[in-house]
Design a protein around this motif. Structure first.
Motif, PDB file in Angstrom:
ATOM      1  N   ASN A 123      -5.332   7.137 -96.175  1.00 11.51           N
ATOM      2  CA  ASN A 123      -4.915   5.735 -96.281  1.00 11.51           C
ATOM      3  C   ASN A 123      -6.049   4.925 -96.901  1.00 11.51           C
ATOM      4  O   ASN A 123      -7.153   4.865 -96.344  1.00 11.51           O
ATOM      5  CB  ASN A 123      -4.583   5.165 -94.904  1.00 11.51           C
TER       6      ASN A 123
ATOM      7  N   TYR B  88      -1.907  -7.721 -95.417  1.00 10.95           N
ATOM      8  CA  TYR B  88      -1.408  -6.587 -96.188  1.00 10.95           C
ATOM      9  C   TYR B  88      -0.128  -7.039 -96.869  1.00 10.95           C
ATOM     10  O   TYR B  88       0.781  -7.572 -96.232  1.00 10.95           O
ATOM     11  CB  TYR B  88      -1.145  -5.403 -95.249  1.00 10.95           C
TER      12      TYR B  88
ATOM     13  N   VAL C 210      -3.800  -8.884 -91.053  1.00 10.53           N
ATOM     14  CA  VAL C 210      -4.807  -7.858 -90.770  1.00 10.53           C
ATOM     15  C   VAL C 210      -5.519  -8.231 -89.473  1.00 10.53           C
ATOM     16  O   VAL C 210      -5.927  -9.378 -89.279  1.00 10.53           O
ATOM     17  CB  VAL C 210      -5.833  -7.770 -91.926  1.00 10.53           C
ATOM     18  N   ASN C 211      -5.653  -7.250 -88.589  1.00  9.16           N
ATOM     19  CA  ASN C 211      -6.421  -7.432 -87.362  1.00  9.16           C
ATOM     20  C   ASN C 211      -7.901  -7.266 -87.713  1.00  9.16           C
ATOM     21  O   ASN C 211      -8.358  -6.158 -88.025  1.00  9.16           O
ATOM     22  CB  ASN C 211      -6.003  -6.393 -86.317  1.00  9.16           C
TER      23      ASN C 211
ATOM     24  N   ASP D 234     -10.578  -4.556 -85.935  1.00 11.35           N
ATOM     25  CA  ASP D 234     -10.752  -3.152 -86.340  1.00 11.35           C
ATOM     26  C   ASP D 234     -10.227  -2.881 -87.755  1.00 11.35           C
ATOM     27  O   ASP D 234     -10.136  -1.732 -88.169  1.00 11.35           O
ATOM     28  CB  ASP D 234     -10.059  -2.218 -85.345  1.00 11.35           C
TER      29      ASP D 234
ATOM     30  N   SER E  75      -7.163  -3.232 -89.022  1.00 15.69           N
ATOM     31  CA  SER E  75      -5.898  -2.501 -88.995  1.00 15.69           C
ATOM     32  C   SER E  75      -4.758  -3.470 -89.255  1.00 15.69           C
ATOM     33  O   SER E  75      -4.954  -4.694 -89.286  1.00 15.69           O
ATOM     34  CB  SER E  75      -5.704  -1.819 -87.629  1.00 15.69           C
TER      35      SER E  75
ATOM     36  N   ASP F  94      -0.623  -4.196 -88.120  1.00 17.65           N
ATOM     37  CA  ASP F  94       0.595  -3.887 -87.363  1.00 17.65           C
ATOM     38  C   ASP F  94       1.787  -4.149 -88.282  1.00 17.65           C
ATOM     39  O   ASP F  94       2.060  -5.285 -88.661  1.00 17.65           O
ATOM     40  CB  ASP F  94       0.692  -4.765 -86.113  1.00 17.65           C
TER      41      ASP F  94
ATOM     42  N   LYS G  58       1.226   0.886 -86.400  1.00 17.40           N
ATOM     43  CA  LYS G  58      -0.124   0.457 -86.712  1.00 17.40           C
ATOM     44  C   LYS G  58      -0.689   1.283 -87.869  1.00 17.40           C
ATOM     45  O   LYS G  58      -0.612   2.517 -87.864  1.00 17.40           O
ATOM     46  CB  LYS G  58      -1.033   0.592 -85.485  1.00 17.40           C
ATOM     47  N   ILE G  59      -1.250   0.589 -88.867  1.00 13.51           N
ATOM     48  CA  ILE G  59      -1.862   1.254 -90.014  1.00 13.51           C
ATOM     49  C   ILE G  59      -3.375   1.111 -89.898  1.00 13.51           C
ATOM     50  O   ILE G  59      -3.901   0.007 -89.742  1.00 13.51           O
ATOM     51  CB  ILE G  59      -1.394   0.633 -91.347  1.00 13.51           C
ATOM     52  N   THR G  60      -4.083   2.237 -89.946  1.00 22.09           N
ATOM     53  CA  THR G  60      -5.543   2.232 -90.037  1.00 22.09           C
ATOM     54  C   THR G  60      -5.941   2.884 -91.353  1.00 22.09           C
ATOM     55  O   THR G  60      -5.129   3.558 -91.995  1.00 22.09           O
ATOM     56  CB  THR G  60      -6.178   2.978 -88.850  1.00 22.09           C
ATOM     57  N   PHE G  61      -7.197   2.703 -91.726  1.00 20.54           N
ATOM     58  CA  PHE G  61      -7.615   3.107 -93.070  1.00 20.54           C
ATOM     59  C   PHE G  61      -8.780   4.083 -93.040  1.00 20.54           C
ATOM     60  O   PHE G  61      -9.728   3.934 -92.258  1.00 20.54           O
ATOM     61  CB  PHE G  61      -7.978   1.870 -93.893  1.00 20.54           C
ATOM     62  N   ASP G  62      -8.679   5.087 -93.913  1.00 19.45           N
ATOM     63  CA  ASP G  62      -9.747   6.085 -94.051  1.00 19.45           C
ATOM     64  C   ASP G  62     -10.860   5.595 -94.958  1.00 19.45           C
ATOM     65  O   ASP G  62     -12.004   6.044 -94.857  1.00 19.45           O
ATOM     66  CB  ASP G  62      -9.170   7.388 -94.629  1.00 19.45           C
TER      67      ASP G  62
END
Length: 324
Positions: free
Chosen positions: A4, A49, A59-60, A63, A65, A67, A72-76
Protein backbone atom coordinates in the motif's frame (compact mmCIF):
# COMPACT_ATOMS: atom_id res chain seq x y z
CA UNK A 1 1.43 -9.32 -1.77
CA UNK A 2 1.00 -5.79 -3.10
CA UNK A 3 2.25 -2.90 -0.98
CA UNK A 4 0.00 0.00 0.00
CA UNK A 5 1.56 3.27 -1.18
CA UNK A 6 0.29 6.66 -0.01
CA UNK A 7 1.08 9.37 -2.56
CA UNK A 8 1.09 12.65 -0.64
CA UNK A 9 0.45 15.80 -2.65
CA UNK A 10 -0.73 19.38 -2.21
CA UNK A 11 0.98 21.13 0.66
CA UNK A 12 0.66 24.51 2.33
CA UNK A 13 2.57 26.75 -0.08
CA UNK A 14 1.90 28.51 -3.37
CA UNK A 15 3.12 25.35 -5.11
CA UNK A 16 0.17 23.17 -4.02
CA UNK A 17 -1.51 23.05 -7.45
CA UNK A 18 1.71 21.95 -9.16
CA UNK A 19 2.14 19.31 -6.46
CA UNK A 20 -1.35 17.94 -7.13
CA UNK A 21 -0.38 17.54 -10.79
CA UNK A 22 2.83 15.72 -9.85
CA UNK A 23 1.01 13.42 -7.43
CA UNK A 24 -1.61 12.47 -9.98
CA UNK A 25 1.12 11.56 -12.49
CA UNK A 26 2.80 9.35 -9.88
CA UNK A 27 -0.58 7.74 -9.15
CA UNK A 28 -1.10 7.06 -12.86
CA UNK A 29 2.34 5.58 -13.57
CA UNK A 30 3.15 3.53 -10.46
CA UNK A 31 2.92 -0.16 -11.36
CA UNK A 32 -0.57 -1.27 -10.31
CA UNK A 33 0.49 -4.92 -10.48
CA UNK A 34 2.95 -4.25 -7.63
CA UNK A 35 1.35 -1.47 -5.63
CA UNK A 36 -2.03 -0.33 -4.32
CA UNK A 37 -1.83 3.46 -4.70
CA UNK A 38 -3.77 6.01 -2.66
CA UNK A 39 -3.91 9.74 -3.35
CA UNK A 40 -3.54 11.65 -0.09
CA UNK A 41 -4.17 15.41 -0.20
CA UNK A 42 -2.21 17.23 2.51
CA UNK A 43 -3.79 20.70 2.68
CA UNK A 44 -3.95 23.44 5.30
CA UNK A 45 -7.55 22.73 6.19
CA UNK A 46 -7.62 18.93 5.77
CA UNK A 47 -5.69 15.72 5.23
CA UNK A 48 -7.82 13.36 3.12
CA UNK A 49 -7.64 10.24 0.99
CA UNK A 50 -9.31 10.93 -2.36
CA UNK A 51 -10.70 7.71 -3.84
CA UNK A 52 -11.38 6.82 -7.47
CA UNK A 53 -14.84 8.40 -7.25
CA UNK A 54 -13.27 11.64 -5.95
CA UNK A 55 -14.83 11.03 -2.52
CA UNK A 56 -12.79 12.25 0.44
CA UNK A 57 -11.96 10.21 3.54
CA UNK A 58 -10.20 11.85 6.51
CA UNK A 59 -6.66 10.76 7.42
CA UNK A 60 -6.06 9.83 11.04
CA UNK A 61 -2.95 11.86 11.87
CA UNK A 62 -2.14 9.76 14.95
CA UNK A 63 -0.95 6.84 12.81
CA UNK A 64 -1.44 8.09 9.22
CA UNK A 65 -4.24 5.66 8.48
CA UNK A 66 -7.60 6.00 6.75
CA UNK A 67 -10.97 4.61 7.81
CA UNK A 68 -12.72 3.77 4.56
CA UNK A 69 -15.91 1.86 3.64
CA UNK A 70 -13.75 -1.23 3.05
CA UNK A 71 -12.03 -0.94 6.43
CA UNK A 72 -8.93 0.65 7.89
CA UNK A 73 -6.15 1.39 5.38
CA UNK A 74 -2.52 1.54 6.55
CA UNK A 75 0.50 2.22 4.40
CA UNK A 76 3.76 0.39 3.76
CA UNK A 77 5.43 3.43 2.19
CA UNK A 78 4.78 7.08 1.39
CA UNK A 79 5.63 8.59 -2.00
CA UNK A 80 6.32 12.27 -1.37
CA UNK A 81 5.13 14.54 -4.20
CA UNK A 82 4.69 17.73 -2.12
CA UNK A 83 6.64 20.76 -3.39
CA UNK A 84 7.30 23.31 -0.68
CA UNK A 85 6.15 23.05 2.93
CA UNK A 86 5.46 20.64 4.60
CA UNK A 87 6.80 18.06 2.14
CA UNK A 88 10.07 19.64 1.05
CA UNK A 89 11.22 21.30 4.27
CA UNK A 90 11.53 18.28 6.56
CA UNK A 91 8.21 18.43 8.41
CA UNK A 92 6.56 15.41 6.76
CA UNK A 93 9.84 13.49 6.77
CA UNK A 94 10.19 13.91 10.55
CA UNK A 95 6.54 12.94 11.05
CA UNK A 96 6.93 9.71 9.06
CA UNK A 97 10.21 8.88 10.80
CA UNK A 98 8.44 9.15 14.16
CA UNK A 99 5.70 6.84 12.88
CA UNK A 100 8.22 4.41 11.38
CA UNK A 101 6.76 4.67 7.86
CA UNK A 102 9.32 4.65 4.99
CA UNK A 103 9.09 7.55 2.53
CA UNK A 104 10.71 8.23 -0.82
CA UNK A 105 12.39 11.61 -0.33
CA UNK A 106 15.52 12.51 1.62
CA UNK A 107 15.57 12.53 5.43
CA UNK A 108 14.21 15.43 7.49
CA UNK A 109 17.56 17.15 8.13
CA UNK A 110 18.62 17.10 4.48
CA UNK A 111 15.17 18.26 3.44
CA UNK A 112 15.20 21.22 5.83
CA UNK A 113 18.76 22.15 4.86
CA UNK A 114 18.24 22.07 1.09
CA UNK A 115 14.95 23.97 1.35
CA UNK A 116 16.87 26.83 2.95
CA UNK A 117 18.87 28.22 0.02
CA UNK A 118 21.14 30.32 2.25
CA UNK A 119 22.08 27.45 4.55
CA UNK A 120 22.56 24.96 1.71
CA UNK A 121 25.03 27.15 -0.17
CA UNK A 122 26.88 27.99 3.05
CA UNK A 123 27.28 24.29 3.95
CA UNK A 124 28.56 23.39 0.46
CA UNK A 125 30.99 26.33 0.15
CA UNK A 126 33.83 24.69 2.17
CA UNK A 127 33.72 21.78 -0.30
CA UNK A 128 34.61 24.10 -3.18
CA UNK A 129 31.08 24.38 -4.61
CA UNK A 130 30.75 27.91 -5.93
CA UNK A 131 27.74 30.22 -5.52
CA UNK A 132 26.92 33.80 -6.56
CA UNK A 133 27.89 36.73 -4.29
CA UNK A 134 24.94 37.26 -1.94
CA UNK A 135 23.33 39.33 0.80
CA UNK A 136 20.84 38.14 3.43
CA UNK A 137 17.82 39.91 4.88
CA UNK A 138 15.30 38.84 7.53
CA UNK A 139 11.91 40.48 7.93
CA UNK A 140 12.28 43.51 10.19
CA UNK A 141 15.92 44.13 9.23
CA UNK A 142 16.90 47.60 8.11
CA UNK A 143 17.26 47.68 4.31
CA UNK A 144 20.68 49.20 3.65
CA UNK A 145 20.36 49.73 -0.08
CA UNK A 146 23.90 50.92 -0.74
CA UNK A 147 25.36 48.06 1.29
CA UNK A 148 23.26 45.53 -0.62
CA UNK A 149 24.22 46.90 -4.03
CA UNK A 150 27.90 47.08 -3.07
CA UNK A 151 27.71 43.38 -2.21
CA UNK A 152 25.81 42.08 -5.25
CA UNK A 153 25.74 44.83 -7.89
CA UNK A 154 23.11 45.32 -10.58
CA UNK A 155 21.24 43.58 -11.99
CA UNK A 156 20.57 41.23 -9.08
CA UNK A 157 17.99 38.67 -8.00
CA UNK A 158 15.83 39.03 -4.91
CA UNK A 159 14.49 35.66 -3.76
CA UNK A 160 12.39 34.24 -0.98
CA UNK A 161 14.85 32.02 0.87
CA UNK A 162 12.44 29.13 1.42
CA UNK A 163 10.14 28.94 -1.60
CA UNK A 164 10.07 27.12 -4.90
CA UNK A 165 8.73 27.36 -8.45
CA UNK A 166 10.12 30.93 -8.66
CA UNK A 167 7.47 32.31 -6.32
CA UNK A 168 8.68 35.53 -4.70
CA UNK A 169 11.59 36.10 -7.09
CA UNK A 170 12.40 39.33 -8.96
CA UNK A 171 15.21 40.46 -11.22
CA UNK A 172 16.19 43.99 -10.17
CA UNK A 173 17.83 46.40 -12.61
CA UNK A 174 17.80 49.65 -10.67
CA UNK A 175 18.08 50.90 -7.11
CA UNK A 176 14.47 52.12 -7.10
CA UNK A 177 13.14 48.62 -7.93
CA UNK A 178 14.74 47.03 -4.86
CA UNK A 179 12.05 47.86 -2.21
CA UNK A 180 9.22 46.41 -4.34
CA UNK A 181 11.22 43.25 -5.01
CA UNK A 182 11.98 42.82 -1.31
CA UNK A 183 8.30 43.23 -0.41
CA UNK A 184 7.33 40.63 -3.03
CA UNK A 185 9.82 38.14 -1.59
CA UNK A 186 8.53 38.71 1.94
CA UNK A 187 5.07 37.62 0.77
CA UNK A 188 6.49 34.10 0.42
CA UNK A 189 8.99 33.94 3.31
CA UNK A 190 10.36 36.03 6.17
CA UNK A 191 13.93 35.41 4.98
CA UNK A 192 15.40 36.80 1.77
CA UNK A 193 18.40 35.93 -0.37
CA UNK A 194 19.71 38.66 -2.69
CA UNK A 195 22.18 37.37 -5.27
CA UNK A 196 24.38 38.85 -7.97
CA UNK A 197 23.21 38.19 -11.52
CA UNK A 198 25.37 35.57 -13.23
CA UNK A 199 25.59 35.73 -17.02
CA UNK A 200 25.96 32.30 -18.58
CA UNK A 201 24.39 29.00 -19.57
CA UNK A 202 21.88 27.66 -17.04
CA UNK A 203 21.59 23.91 -16.54
CA UNK A 204 19.59 21.58 -14.32
CA UNK A 205 21.16 18.35 -13.06
CA UNK A 206 19.10 15.50 -11.66
CA UNK A 207 20.61 12.98 -9.24
CA UNK A 208 18.71 9.95 -8.00
CA UNK A 209 19.38 6.83 -5.98
CA UNK A 210 19.03 4.10 -8.59
CA UNK A 211 19.57 0.42 -7.86
CA UNK A 212 21.37 1.27 -4.64
CA UNK A 213 23.77 3.88 -6.01
CA UNK A 214 23.67 7.60 -6.76
CA UNK A 215 23.12 8.23 -10.47
CA UNK A 216 23.40 11.52 -12.35
CA UNK A 217 20.81 11.88 -15.10
CA UNK A 218 21.41 13.60 -18.46
CA UNK A 219 21.84 17.35 -18.03
CA UNK A 220 19.12 19.80 -19.12
CA UNK A 221 19.90 23.24 -20.55
CA UNK A 222 17.41 25.96 -19.62
CA UNK A 223 16.70 28.65 -22.21
CA UNK A 224 13.97 30.99 -20.95
CA UNK A 225 11.88 33.04 -23.37
CA UNK A 226 11.51 35.52 -20.49
CA UNK A 227 14.06 37.57 -18.63
CA UNK A 228 14.86 34.59 -16.40
CA UNK A 229 13.52 31.11 -15.59
CA UNK A 230 10.38 32.37 -13.81
CA UNK A 231 7.03 30.68 -13.11
CA UNK A 232 5.70 31.25 -16.64
CA UNK A 233 8.89 29.85 -18.13
CA UNK A 234 8.71 26.78 -15.89
CA UNK A 235 5.01 25.95 -16.16
CA UNK A 236 3.47 27.85 -19.07
CA UNK A 237 5.78 26.77 -21.86
CA UNK A 238 7.75 30.00 -22.03
CA UNK A 239 11.13 28.27 -22.13
CA UNK A 240 13.15 25.63 -23.92
CA UNK A 241 14.39 22.72 -21.85
CA UNK A 242 17.03 20.95 -23.91
CA UNK A 243 18.16 17.48 -22.82
CA UNK A 244 21.00 16.67 -23.20
CA UNK A 245 22.37 20.19 -22.69
CA UNK A 246 24.42 21.86 -25.44
CA UNK A 247 27.57 22.16 -23.35
CA UNK A 248 31.11 20.87 -23.78
CA UNK A 249 32.29 17.52 -22.45
CA UNK A 250 34.48 19.39 -19.97
CA UNK A 251 31.53 21.43 -18.68
CA UNK A 252 29.32 18.32 -18.50
CA UNK A 253 31.92 16.44 -16.46
CA UNK A 254 32.45 19.38 -14.08
CA UNK A 255 28.78 19.92 -13.32
CA UNK A 256 28.04 16.17 -13.13
CA UNK A 257 30.84 15.68 -10.62
CA UNK A 258 29.71 18.66 -8.51
CA UNK A 259 26.03 17.61 -8.48
CA UNK A 260 26.95 14.08 -7.44
CA UNK A 261 29.46 15.38 -4.89
CA UNK A 262 26.80 17.60 -3.29
CA UNK A 263 24.31 14.70 -3.23
CA UNK A 264 26.82 12.42 -1.51
CA UNK A 265 28.26 15.04 0.88
CA UNK A 266 24.75 15.74 2.15
CA UNK A 267 23.96 11.99 2.41
CA UNK A 268 20.95 12.41 0.20
CA UNK A 269 18.50 9.79 -0.97
CA UNK A 270 15.55 9.92 -3.33
CA UNK A 271 15.51 12.61 -6.01
CA UNK A 272 17.40 15.87 -6.24
CA UNK A 273 17.52 18.43 -9.02
CA UNK A 274 20.20 21.11 -8.75
CA UNK A 275 20.41 24.30 -10.79
CA UNK A 276 23.71 25.76 -11.98
CA UNK A 277 24.95 28.62 -14.15
CA UNK A 278 28.27 28.42 -15.99
CA UNK A 279 30.50 31.48 -15.62
CA UNK A 280 33.90 31.30 -17.36
CA UNK A 281 33.44 27.55 -17.74
CA UNK A 282 32.83 27.10 -14.00
CA UNK A 283 29.44 25.92 -12.61
CA UNK A 284 27.88 28.03 -9.84
CA UNK A 285 25.11 26.39 -7.83
CA UNK A 286 21.83 28.27 -7.41
CA UNK A 287 19.79 25.76 -5.41
CA UNK A 288 18.86 22.12 -4.89
CA UNK A 289 15.28 20.81 -5.06
CA UNK A 290 14.50 17.56 -3.26
CA UNK A 291 10.88 17.16 -4.39
CA UNK A 292 11.15 18.32 -8.00
CA UNK A 293 8.24 18.42 -10.44
CA UNK A 294 7.13 14.94 -11.53
CA UNK A 295 4.68 15.66 -14.34
CA UNK A 296 5.40 14.21 -17.77
CA UNK A 297 6.67 17.65 -18.86
CA UNK A 298 8.85 18.25 -15.78
CA UNK A 299 12.63 18.34 -16.04
CA UNK A 300 13.55 15.28 -13.95
CA UNK A 301 11.17 12.93 -15.82
CA UNK A 302 12.53 14.33 -19.11
CA UNK A 303 16.05 13.52 -17.95
CA UNK A 304 15.04 10.02 -16.87
CA UNK A 305 13.41 9.41 -20.27
CA UNK A 306 16.63 10.47 -22.04
CA UNK A 307 18.49 8.00 -19.80
CA UNK A 308 16.09 5.25 -20.88
CA UNK A 309 14.21 5.13 -17.55
CA UNK A 310 10.42 5.12 -17.85
CA UNK A 311 8.20 6.91 -15.36
CA UNK A 312 6.95 3.54 -14.09
CA UNK A 313 10.54 2.46 -13.42
CA UNK A 314 11.56 5.87 -12.01
CA UNK A 315 8.71 5.95 -9.51
CA UNK A 316 8.87 2.25 -8.71
CA UNK A 317 12.60 2.46 -8.03
CA UNK A 318 12.00 5.30 -5.53
CA UNK A 319 9.53 3.11 -3.63
CA UNK A 320 11.85 0.10 -3.71
CA UNK A 321 14.73 2.18 -2.33
CA UNK A 322 12.53 3.54 0.46
CA UNK A 323 11.32 0.04 1.40
CA UNK A 324 14.93 -1.16 1.78
Amino acid sequence: MKKNIAIIMGGYSSEFEISLQSGNVVHHYLDQSRFNTYRIHILKDKWVYVDTDEQEHPVNRHDFSVDSPIGKITFDCVFNAIHGTPGEDGLMQAYFELLGIPQTSCNYYQSALTFNKRDLLSVLKPYGIKAAPSYYLNKGDEVKTEEILNAVGLPCFVKANKAGSSFGISKVYSKKELPTAIEKAYQEDDEILIEAFLEGTEVSVGVITYKGKSKVLPITEIVSDNDFFDYAAKYQGQSQEITPARISEEQAKKVTDIAQKAYEILKMKGYSRSEFIFVDNEPYMLEMNTTPGLTTESILPQQAKTAGISLTELFGCAVDEALK
